[in-house]
Design an enzyme around this catalytic site. Structure first.
Site, PDB file in Angstrom:
ATOM      1  N   HIS A  56      16.423 -48.532 -73.523  1.00  0.00           N
ATOM      2  CA  HIS A  56      17.832 -48.128 -73.538  1.00  0.00           C
ATOM      3  C   HIS A  56      18.481 -48.459 -72.200  1.00  0.00           C
ATOM      4  O   HIS A  56      18.029 -47.991 -71.153  1.00  0.00           O
ATOM      5  CB  HIS A  56      17.948 -46.641 -73.840  1.00  0.00           C
ATOM      6  CG  HIS A  56      17.526 -46.279 -75.232  1.00  0.00           C
ATOM      7  ND1 HIS A  56      18.260 -46.617 -76.340  1.00  0.00           N
ATOM      8  CD2 HIS A  56      16.439 -45.637 -75.691  1.00  0.00           C
ATOM      9  CE1 HIS A  56      17.653 -46.192 -77.418  1.00  0.00           C
ATOM     10  NE2 HIS A  56      16.540 -45.592 -77.059  1.00  0.00           N
ATOM     11  N   PHE A 260      10.669 -31.448 -80.367  1.00  0.00           N
ATOM     12  CA  PHE A 260      11.866 -30.847 -79.790  1.00  0.00           C
ATOM     13  C   PHE A 260      12.816 -30.459 -80.927  1.00  0.00           C
ATOM     14  O   PHE A 260      13.474 -31.323 -81.504  1.00  0.00           O
ATOM     15  CB  PHE A 260      12.535 -31.827 -78.825  1.00  0.00           C
ATOM     16  CG  PHE A 260      11.532 -32.583 -77.990  1.00  0.00           C
ATOM     17  CD1 PHE A 260      10.659 -31.903 -77.153  1.00  0.00           C
ATOM     18  CD2 PHE A 260      11.432 -33.960 -78.079  1.00  0.00           C
ATOM     19  CE1 PHE A 260       9.715 -32.590 -76.398  1.00  0.00           C
ATOM     20  CE2 PHE A 260      10.497 -34.653 -77.329  1.00  0.00           C
ATOM     21  CZ  PHE A 260       9.640 -33.965 -76.485  1.00  0.00           C
ATOM     22  N   ASP A 262      15.661 -29.822 -82.922  1.00  0.00           N
ATOM     23  CA  ASP A 262      17.103 -30.045 -82.839  1.00  0.00           C
ATOM     24  C   ASP A 262      17.695 -30.155 -84.233  1.00  0.00           C
ATOM     25  O   ASP A 262      17.350 -29.389 -85.120  1.00  0.00           O
ATOM     26  CB  ASP A 262      17.391 -31.281 -81.984  1.00  0.00           C
ATOM     27  CG  ASP A 262      16.884 -32.575 -82.614  1.00  0.00           C
ATOM     28  OD1 ASP A 262      16.183 -32.507 -83.653  1.00  0.00           O
ATOM     29  OD2 ASP A 262      17.202 -33.664 -82.100  1.00  0.00           O
ATOM     30  N   ASP A 346       8.087 -37.191 -82.389  1.00  0.00           N
ATOM     31  CA  ASP A 346       9.490 -36.766 -82.314  1.00  0.00           C
ATOM     32  C   ASP A 346      10.396 -37.941 -81.979  1.00  0.00           C
ATOM     33  O   ASP A 346      11.441 -38.138 -82.609  1.00  0.00           O
ATOM     34  CB  ASP A 346       9.632 -35.668 -81.260  1.00  0.00           C
ATOM     35  CG  ASP A 346      11.053 -35.126 -81.171  1.00  0.00           C
ATOM     36  OD1 ASP A 346      11.917 -35.835 -80.593  1.00  0.00           O
ATOM     37  OD2 ASP A 346      11.313 -34.024 -81.674  1.00  0.00           O
TER      38      ASP A 346
END
Length: 373
Positions: A56, A260, A262, A346
């Site tokens: 990224h 995580f 979310d 994840d």
């Protein structure tokens, strides 16, 4: 699975939530399907390693100064919460007109001629501020910035409908709180914080959650305190991934970090048949008002069962000769006790949900405004 201290509290909380849930359950056949999906993704060449973090352009390069990198990760992860837009509620995610409407009107940040929305607006706005000379990573200076100076960092410059992200006042408070704690407790240095953890991810999470209130992600469920710690765990996972499990990213117990909890990963788990929602929960999430308060039992069930589901998936993904991992994946064994862990799963499921957003559009995500995720 050998979990200890903080991670054990997250895992034990997830197991308790799963055992007492009324609206979310885990389908064993869905777990098997997810395991097969992950194994096939590996065999088809999907890299389950650190490459994705570094791919990224908004993430810092390892060529940068380590203190800069660590402080950047701390600031971004301190602010990494609630970037979904209320404009999304009720829109058809498969409609081009709806997507055009969101692109034009929801909160977004232009950075280096590219528009970033959702989570990626956060690294973009941090990088934009740093390029403009805002001392976000100098914690002693950031701690004394005015509210108006800090609020200005978040101004979109793209959308007049959503000129600021949700909870902007809370984000300003979190920046100041984080900066002050960094100065008062750790001499303004992330290296100092990490050294106190002594290469233990679970100790790192314990230090962060006990010193930074916005990271202390806990709830009460069925009369019992439960621990979820989404952002504290993603903080240590990001450091691990950025430094490729070496140097400041060397954590001997990294596999004890859970997924995580979310919005997007639960959606992917429902799509894969791992999680199943009750009709009452589905009706709520598909209603004109799909919002769940932070700590609502339904919200805690979704998050806790997601953690427990990925733990079950991890258990079934223990290495075997038939996995035949690629050379890139084999390099992971230097930093992880196996070729799989909850962090990598994840990362994959989050990207899977984003990449397959059209296919997943019929599955509603829960919407909770919180600083915890």
């Amino acid at each position: 699975m050998g979990h200890s201290t903080v991670s054990s509290s997250v895992v034990k909380s997830a197991e308790y939530i799963n055992a007492t849930s009324q609206h979310v359950s885990i389908n064993p056949s869905g777990v098997k399907h997810a395991v097969k999906t992950l194994q096939e993704a590996r065999k088809s060449g999907t890299p389950f390693n650190f490459d994705d973090w570094h791919s990224h352009p908004l993430n810092p390069s390892l060529d940068a100064d380590p203190e800069y990198i660590l402080s950047w990760i701390m600031v971004v992860d301190a602010l990494n919460f609630s970037f979904w837009s209320d404009l999304e509620v009720g829109l058809d995610a498969t409609s081009h007109d709806a997507m055009d409407y969101l692109r034009d009107n929801k909160y977004g940040v232009y950075y280096r001629e590219a528009l970033y929305q959702g989570y990626w607006a956060l690294p973009a706005l941090v990088n934009r501020a740093l390029d403009a000379g805002v001392p976000l990573l100098d914690f002693s200076r950031a701690s004394v910035m005015s509210d108006s100076e800090l609020t200005a960092i978040f101004f979109s410059g793209h959308s007049s409908v959503e000129s600021y992200p949700p909870l902007v006042e809370l984000r300003v408070k979190v920046i100041k709180e984080t900066a002050l704690t960094m100065v008062d407790k750790f001499g303004g240095s992330m290296k100092n914080l990490i050294s106190q953890a002594k290469n233990s991810a679970t100790t790192f999470v314990e230090i962060v959650t006990s010193n930074f209130p916005s990271f202390n992600d806990t709830s009460k469920f069925m009369g019992k305190d439960v621990v979820l710690h989404k952002r504290a765990q993603i903080l240590v996972a990001d450091i691990w991934a950025c430094f490729k499990g070496q140097s400041f990213g060397l954590f001997n117990d990294i596999d004890q970090v859970t997924m995580f909890a979310d919005y997007r990963v639960p959606q992917a788990l429902v799509y894969l048949g791992v999680l199943e929602y009750s009709q009452e929960l589905l009706s709520k999430l598909k209603s004109p008002d799909p919002h769940l308060a932070s700590g609502d039992p339904m919200e805690v069930e979704i998050r806790g069962n997601s953690i427990w589901a990925v733990e079950l998936i991890c258990q079934k993904l223990k290495p075997s000769p038939s996995d035949n991992p690629s050379a890139a994946d084999q390099s992971l064994t230097a930093y992880s006790s196996s070729q799989w862990n909850a962090i990598l799963i994840d990362f994959y499921l989050w990207e899977f949900a984003k990449f397959n957003s059209d296919a997943l559009s019929h599955i509603p995500i829960h919407r909770t405004r919180s600083c915890f995720y």
